[in-house]
Write a protein that holds these residues in place. Structure first.
Motif, PDB file in Angstrom:
ATOM      1  N   HIS A  26      17.440  32.289  16.875  1.00 27.90           N
ATOM      2  CA  HIS A  26      17.008  30.988  16.372  1.00 27.90           C
ATOM      3  C   HIS A  26      16.839  31.091  14.861  1.00 27.90           C
ATOM      4  CE1 HIS A  26      15.799  29.128  20.361  1.00 27.90           C
ATOM      5  NE2 HIS A  26      16.085  30.388  20.691  1.00 27.90           N
ATOM      6  N   ASP A  35      14.576  35.029  20.746  1.00 24.17           N
ATOM      7  CA  ASP A  35      13.729  34.524  21.828  1.00 24.17           C
ATOM      8  C   ASP A  35      13.516  35.653  22.853  1.00 24.17           C
ATOM      9  OD1 ASP A  35      12.632  33.365  24.084  1.00 24.17           O
ATOM     10  OD2 ASP A  35      13.897  31.578  24.003  1.00 24.17           O
ATOM     11  N   SER A  75      10.704  31.207  17.767  1.00 27.08           N
ATOM     12  CA  SER A  75      11.887  30.894  18.573  1.00 27.08           C
ATOM     13  C   SER A  75      11.671  29.627  19.392  1.00 27.08           C
ATOM     14  CB  SER A  75      12.263  32.057  19.486  1.00 27.08           C
ATOM     15  OG  SER A  75      11.258  32.300  20.444  1.00 27.08           O
TER      16      SER A  75
END
Ligand code: SF4
Ligand code: F3S
Length: 106
Positions: A26, A35, A75
Motif C-alpha cells: 500500500h 498489509d 495499510s
C-alpha cells in the motif's frame, strides 16, 4: 509477514511491488507498507528493495520495532500499489539516512 522499515521513507523505489503475488503493498506519500493480513511470507520482495528496507516481522532492525504496527495501521488507510513507478526525486540523497521516521507523511 514482511515489514517495510525506515529506510524506505523519502526514497520509495517501488521495485518491491511488482513481485508480490498477493498485491499487499500500500502506498503513502513518501513510504510503502505491507498489509500483514495479506502477506503470505513468500520472501520475493525482500531482495528486490535496492536499499534493504524490507524485513521479516521477527527480524526488523533494532529500534525499528514500531514499524510492525505502522505497516498494519497504514495499510488499512492507503491504497494498493501494484505497478512500479519512479522513485521520489531526491531518493538517492535519503538512502540510509538515520532517524527518518519523523519525516513520514501519512
Ligand atoms: Fe508480498 Fe511475498 Fe513480500 Fe509478503 S513476502 S509482501 S507476499 S512479496
Ligand atoms: Fe520502499 Fe524498497 Fe519498496 S525503498 S518502495 S521498500 S523497493
Amino acid at each position: 509477514p514482511f515489514v517495510v522499515t525506515e529506510n524506505c521513507i523519502k526514497c520509495k523505489y517501488t521495485d518491491c511491488v511488482e513481485v508480490c503475488p498477493v498485491d499487499c503493498f500500500h502506498e503513502g506519500p513518501n513510504f510503502l507498507v505491507i498489509d500483514p493480513d495479506e502477506c503470505i511470507d513468500c520472501t520475493l520482495c525482500e531482495p528486490e528493495c535496492p536499499i534493504n528496507a524490507i524485513y521479516p516481522e521477527d527480524d526488523v532492525p533494532a529500534g525499528q520495532e514500531q514499524f510492525v504496527a505502522l505497516n498494519a495501521e497504514l495499510s488499512r488507510q492507503w491504497p494498493v500499489i501494484t505497478v512500479r513507478k519512479e522513485p521520489l526525486a531526491d531518493a538517492k540523497d535519503w538512502e540510509g539516512k538515520p532517524d527518518k521516521l519523523p519525516l513520514l507523511e501519512k
